[in-house]
Design an enzyme around this catalytic site. Structure first.
Site, PDB file in Angstrom:
ATOM      1  N   GLY A 244      24.435   3.433  39.453  1.00 35.93           N
ATOM      2  CA  GLY A 244      23.583   2.404  38.782  1.00 35.93           C
ATOM      3  C   GLY A 244      21.887   2.755  38.903  1.00 35.93           C
ATOM      4  O   GLY A 244      21.490   1.894  38.885  1.00 35.93           O
ATOM      5  N   HIS A 245      21.728   3.932  38.943  1.00 32.54           N
ATOM      6  CA  HIS A 245      20.136   4.518  39.114  1.00 32.54           C
ATOM      7  C   HIS A 245      20.079   5.259  37.956  1.00 32.54           C
ATOM      8  O   HIS A 245      20.260   6.411  37.852  1.00 32.54           O
ATOM      9  CB  HIS A 245      20.087   5.125  40.555  1.00 32.54           C
ATOM     10  N   ILE A 246      19.278   4.621  37.108  1.00 34.44           N
ATOM     11  CA  ILE A 246      18.977   5.265  35.554  1.00 34.44           C
ATOM     12  C   ILE A 246      17.824   5.594  35.716  1.00 34.44           C
ATOM     13  O   ILE A 246      16.679   4.817  35.625  1.00 34.44           O
ATOM     14  CB  ILE A 246      19.435   4.264  34.396  1.00 34.44           C
TER      15      ILE A 246
ATOM     16  N   HIS B  31      22.305   9.062  40.514  1.00 33.07           N
ATOM     17  CA  HIS B  31      22.493   9.714  41.885  1.00 33.07           C
ATOM     18  C   HIS B  31      24.431   9.900  41.786  1.00 33.07           C
ATOM     19  O   HIS B  31      24.989   8.928  42.128  1.00 33.07           O
ATOM     20  CB  HIS B  31      22.158   8.869  42.934  1.00 33.07           C
TER      21      HIS B  31
END
Lengths: 534, 179
Positions: A470-472, A312
């Site tokens: 930090g949203h992989i 994101h």
């Protein structure tokens, strides 16, 4: 010395996905072995490490293990091999408990249209499941991990069950934003979060330690060590550290090879395989696994494994309130604006949610200690310097909008020819921010400006480029068609009945919600499928 | 605890007569600072530490410094690669005797009249006590303390991150007003 293990289900990865699957299967009496590259975490040691870190970032509570390296905010290129055109800045942990050790704890559901972007708005992809399919599993996930929240239509996600705990109280500054937002017809919602508001599941309520990222000292914030412990209690076996370097999936069995930190090897045999090693390590392992039944890599017959990497992109803005709002205390975020997460504008730009930060300017300017160093370096010394710091601190405002990207085939993880200490390929990352997301960031910046003006803020500033959230996600996408996706609606790898991927990697599109609750729901749903398939 | 107002003259306003006289004396006696390595009588460790604490009180604005940390800060700062070490500054500015500046304004006026690295050392001493960290020569920082970093005094309504604030509603109400 070589280790040989035989079991029914082999789970690779002891983060929230692997831990939930293992717990569900172990509860059903199924033999489960969890292989985890990292170590178990001693919470007190992690707190000490955080306090003794000179720069306190999401990874600072945890060691970088030589045999299981991971990217860090400070040194993302020490592990990632960045191919550009932009650097991919989001990170993860390789630990028992995974990245939930350093997650914020936000536990939002996706909204119904997030599952059918192609049909509703003509962009992105449709998921092979609907919101209705996953809704009961969201409810179960909220119960399992413990979510505090209040039903608010602005969240945009209808629910059939109540939250297990009352909402975490909003911060004082969150309430100030709520008052200001009304002036411009926006609504601030209490953020659902996997953080105890009351005693729950043997864990205490939050007492405002204010260090959710990277470590909750008291365990009020959920982390997956909770379900690792539950899985073990129900008979699962944890093997850690064990770095899986190859999986071989055959019609009748699966074989998993792993390395110990000293380079010695081990092998596990099972009837079913669950890959739950998050969005980078999972595709990396699949690409490394060129067995007889999958010579181009597991699930990679159509060159899709590792593609469609998403995060994101985050628009960060900060300002100075015209009166004290008392940030730098409590959970790092307790409220946000969720009503902008859907709408027809998604035809041409990314939607977004606005996170209201309780952590002052820690994100853009460093924590209070770093800001104090800056004040001294600028010559603001003595009692007046300290007072200046205080009058600044108590007025610091921060907003961050998590913007929806579209899947981009060229954003991908591949195997680098550079290797880690165990001789395994490092992940090579190609990444760029799509104009669809950039347009969403521009709109987010405009709304931030309106919010700051409504609250009477000055010194308004915006980051010029996106931060990682930090949203992989997205690297082993879910779909009905094996030619355009890696796993099916049950998360089973196309063409391999015995292998599943349970990870945010399976998201074909990502909406705007922090992804962990959706992952937890998918994990519980997949566990049922796996149990029925044995 | 509130910051102690030990720097009555932090701005550019007029100095008191006493302050002017003290500054004049420092200006005369401090000529040796034109060469910071000039030979100055070496005080004992205790005297040096006492002088460092006096200097630190002025630059941090905090009268009651956390006990036991001064030697660690002094040693770490002396090794930090500053152009003028705090130990040297203590000696040449008179903090190991009775003739030192007694306010931040006096100290900064004195520093401005001497070696250009002097102000940098003053900044570094304040930064260290406030942040709990000291730069390491060649790169990086050394954490001396976390909870006793003085910056937390500028957040009297909060706790250092990782320390429990209180009840689950503690962050919902206004913090204590600035006195």
């Amino acid at each position: 010395m070589s280790t040989e293990i035989t079991t029914e289900v082999i789970v690779v990865g002891a983060g929230i996905a692997g831990a939930l699957v293992a717990t569900e299967l172990a509860r059903a009496g199924i033999k489960v072995v969890i292989l985890e590259a990292g170590k178990t975490v001693d919470r007190a040691e992690a707190v000490r490490r955080f306090q003794e870190s000179a720069i306190r970032v999401p990874e600072s509570a945890y060691p970088n293990l030589p045999w299981a390296p991971r990217p860090t905010v400070l040194h993302p290129n020490a592990y990632y091999v960045q191919e550009g055109p932009e650097n991919f800045g989001s990170t993860y942990e390789r630990l028992v408990g995974g990245s939930t050790w350093h997650w914020l704890g936000t536990a939002l559901r996706l909204v119904p249209n997030d599952f059918n972007m192609r049909t509703a708005y003509g962009v992105g992809e449709d998921w092979p499941i609907t919101y209705g399919d996953i809704e009961p599993w969201y409810g179960r996930a909220e119960q399992e991990i413990g979510v505090s929240g209040e039903d608010d239509p602005a969240l945009g996600a209808p629910r059939s069950t109540p939250y297990p705990m009352p909402a975490i109280p909003q911060s004082y500054l969150g309430k100030k934003f709520a008052d200001a937002a009304k002036l411009i017809d926006l609504h601030v919602s209490s953020t659902p979060q996997a953080r105890n508001s009351v005693n729950h599941d043997g864990r205490p309520p939050c007492c405002g330690n204010g260090s959710c990222i990277p470590i909750c000292p008291i365990g009020a914030k959920y982390d997956a060590s909770v379900h690792v412990a539950k899985a073990l209690k129900h008979g699962a076996r944890l093997v850690a550290p064990a770095v899986v370097n190859e999986v071989d999936v055959r019609p009748g069995w699966v074989t998993v090879r792993f390395l110990r930190p000293d380079g010695s090897g081990g092998v596990a045999h099972g009837r079913m395989l669950v890959l739950a090693a998050h969005g980078i390590e999972t595709p990396k392992l699949m690409l490394m696994s060129k067995g007889k039944a999958h010579p181009s890599g597991l699930g990679n017959e159509h060159d899709l494994v590792g593609r469609f990497l998403m995060d994101h992109p985050t628009q960060l803005s900060w300002a100075l309130a015209n009166e004290p709002v008392y940030p730098y205390r409590g959970p790092l975020s307790t409220a946000g604006i969720e009503m902008l997460r859907d709408g027809t504008t998604r035809r041409f730009r990314g939607a977004f949610r606005i996170e209201i930060g309780n952590d002052g300017w820690s994100w853009p300017a460093g924590d209070a200690t770093v800001q104090a160093q800056g004040a001294a370096a600028a010559g603001h010394l003595g009692a007046r310097g300290l007072a200046k710091l205080r009058t600044g601190f108590e007025r610091h405002l921060r907003l961050a909008s998590l913007v929806e990207p579209l899947p981009d085939r060229e954003n991908r993880v591949t195997l680098s020819d550079k290797h880690d200490a165990l001789g395994l390929p490092r992940p090579s990352i190609s990444y760029r921010t799509h104009p669809y997301a950039t347009a969403g960031m521009t709109e987010a910046r405009r709304i931030h400006e309106l919010l700051f003006e409504a609250i009477g803020a000055t010194e308004i500033r915006h980051a010029d480029s996106p931060f990682g959230a930090g949203h992989i996600m997205g690297t082993t996408r879910m779909g009905a068609d094996a030619r355009t996706s890696v796993v099916d609606a049950d998360l089973r790898i196309h063409g391999h009945d015995r292998a599943f991927v349970v990870s945010t990697a399976v998201f074909p599109t990502v909406g705007t919600a922090n992804p962990t609750l959706t992952l937890a729901a998918l994990a519980l749903r997949a566990a049922r499928t796996i149990a029925r398939s044995l | 605890m509130e910051p102690h107002a030990s720097d009555a003259h932090t701005g550019g306003g007029p100095l008191s007569r006493g302050a002017f006289l003290r500054l004049s004396a420092f200006a005369a006696g401090g000529l040796a600072l034109a060469n910071p390595l000039a030979s100055i009588a070496q005080p004992g460790r205790r005297t040096e530490l006492d002088g460092f604490v006096r200097l630190s009180r002025i630059v941090t604005g905090v009268e009651h410094l956390p006990g036991g940390l001064a030697p660690r800060y002094l040693d770490a700062l002396n090794d930090a690669g500053l152009p003028i070490t705090p130990a040297h500054l203590v000696r040449v500015a008179g903090f190991s005797t009775d003739g030192a500046p007694s306010s931040l304004a006096e100290l900064e006026h004195w520093a401005a009249a001497h070696h250009k690295g002097t102000q940098r050392t003053l900044d570094a001493v304040a930064a260290a006590w406030w942040s709990g960290m000291v730069p390491i020569a060649g790169g990086g920082q050394r954490v001396i303390t976390y909870q006793d970093a003085l910056v937390w005094k500028a957040l009297p309504y909060a706790e250092p991150p990782s320390i429990c604030l209180g009840a689950t509603t503690a962050w919902s109400e206004p913090g204590r007003k600035l006195s």
